[in-house]
Design an enzyme around this catalytic site. Structure first.
Site, short mmCIF file in Angstrom:
data_model
loop_
_atom_site.label_atom_id
_atom_site.label_comp_id
_atom_site.label_asym_id
_atom_site.label_seq_id
_atom_site.Cartn_x
_atom_site.Cartn_y
_atom_site.Cartn_z
N LYS A 17 47.88 42.55 32.64
CA LYS A 17 48.89 41.32 33.44
C LYS A 17 48.54 39.76 33.70
O LYS A 17 49.22 39.02 33.88
CB LYS A 17 48.72 41.72 34.99
N ARG A 70 51.96 47.28 45.57
CA ARG A 70 51.66 48.35 45.28
C ARG A 70 52.00 49.44 45.71
O ARG A 70 51.95 50.41 45.36
CB ARG A 70 49.78 48.12 45.36
N ARG A 126 36.67 45.50 29.10
CA ARG A 126 36.70 44.18 29.75
C ARG A 126 35.39 43.68 30.32
O ARG A 126 34.77 43.91 30.76
CB ARG A 126 37.53 44.67 30.32
N ARG A 146 33.66 43.29 36.21
CA ARG A 146 34.18 43.81 37.31
C ARG A 146 33.04 45.31 37.77
O ARG A 146 33.58 45.62 37.32
CB ARG A 146 35.44 43.65 37.79
N ARG A 202 41.54 54.34 40.34
CA ARG A 202 43.18 53.02 40.51
C ARG A 202 44.44 53.26 39.64
O ARG A 202 44.97 53.76 40.09
CB ARG A 202 42.13 51.64 39.79
P1 AMP Z 1 43.66 44.13 40.59
O1 AMP Z 1 42.36 42.63 40.25
O2 AMP Z 1 45.04 44.07 40.83
O3 AMP Z 1 43.41 45.30 39.83
O4 AMP Z 1 43.08 44.39 42.42
C1 AMP Z 1 41.78 44.81 41.99
C2 AMP Z 1 42.22 45.70 42.74
O5 AMP Z 1 41.91 44.98 44.60
C3 AMP Z 1 42.62 47.37 43.60
O6 AMP Z 1 42.11 48.39 42.93
C4 AMP Z 1 42.89 47.52 45.27
O7 AMP Z 1 41.72 47.85 45.69
C5 AMP Z 1 42.72 45.43 45.65
N1 AMP Z 1 44.13 45.38 45.60
C6 AMP Z 1 45.30 44.33 45.00
N2 AMP Z 1 46.32 44.67 45.21
C7 AMP Z 1 46.57 45.14 46.54
C8 AMP Z 1 48.35 45.39 47.22
N3 AMP Z 1 48.89 44.80 47.36
N4 AMP Z 1 47.77 46.06 47.30
C9 AMP Z 1 46.76 47.28 48.17
N5 AMP Z 1 44.98 46.79 47.31
C10 AMP Z 1 45.26 45.40 46.24
#
Ligand code: AMP
Length: 212
Positions: free
Chosen positions: A14, A88, A123, A157, A168
């Site tokens: 993404k 999400r 990553r 990360r 996740r």
């Molecule tokens: P990402 O960088 O998109 O993989 O997001 C990292 C983490 O942030 C996710 O595993 C969730 O814990 C949290 N997170 C990000 N966006 C959302 C969302 N829209 N709803 C709930 N948790 C989120």
């Protein structure tokens, strides 16, 4: 230019595709994960609370996420944007429909679990938002451990480990079916296979953006 909503499992690219869309078409990239990580980096109380949730791979509450996204969208009024990581859940999607006019397309980046695990293991990310992958020749940094863009040190990360990844990914699958059905019923869904090279994926996405 249509606004874009990405639905994608972790490590589907993404961030990489968003950066390309930003460079080529001037999109504003809104990554809820990046916004949360910035909150954590600020050392705020809220940041500390969400860090515990994120590090084990769980989802942050809908109420908080909706607040964050509402503020962000108000700030960029009128400019085309990519939502990366939001919605999400179905609840988030429904609230988003109240905020947005019909002016968006949903792009589902499809990647199976084994391929996603391989990507997660390799990553590395930079605080400027660029992602690298040591298991992919196309995505290795030019200098080991250093960002090609800004020269900062690359980091892993905290949630890029196999245990958190599995939570996740499973969260993603549990929530995705309902989102995919929701957007499919609205005729908004485009599925893109991301187990291909970056340019082919980008060409497909560009065509979707151009046709709509
Ligand atoms: P990402 O960088 O998109 O993989 O997001 C990292 C983490 O942030 C996710 O595993 C969730 O814990 C949290 N997170 C990000 N966006 C959302 C969302 N829209 N709803 C709930 N948790 C989120």
């Amino acid at each position: 230019m249509r606004n874009i909503i990405f639905i994608a499992p972790p490590a589907a690219g993404k961030g990489t595709q968003s950066n390309l869309l930003k460079e080529h078409f001037g999109y504003i990239h809104i990554s809820t994960g990046d916004l949360l990580r910035a909150e954590i980096a600020s050392g705020s109380k809220l940041g500390m609370e969400v860090k515990n949730i994120i590090d084990i791979g769980n989802l942050v509450s809908d109420d908080l996420m909706i607040d964050i996204i509402q503020n962000k969208l108000t700030g960029i009024k009128g400019k085309p944007f990519i939502l990366d990581g939001f919605p999400r859940t179905l609840n988030q999607a429904k609230v988003l429909d109240e905020i947005l006019d019909d002016d968006y397309e949903v792009i589902y980046l499809e990647l199976d679990k084994e391929d996603a695990i391989k990507r997660i293991e390799g990553r590395l990310t930079c605080s400027c938002g660029k992602s690298y992958n040591l298991n992919d020749e196309e995505l290795k940094p030019k200098v080991t451990g250093i960002c090609d863009n800004c020269g900062k040190k690359l980091v892993k990360r905290d949630d890029d480990n196999v245990e958190a990844f599995i939570i996740r990914y499973d969260n993603f699958l549990n929530n995705t079916k309902v989102l995919v059905d929701y957007y499919n019923n609205k005729n908004k869904l485009h599925i893109v296979d991301v187990n291909r090279n970056i340019n082919d994926i980008f060409n497909d996405i560009s065509r979707i953006v151009a046709n709509d």
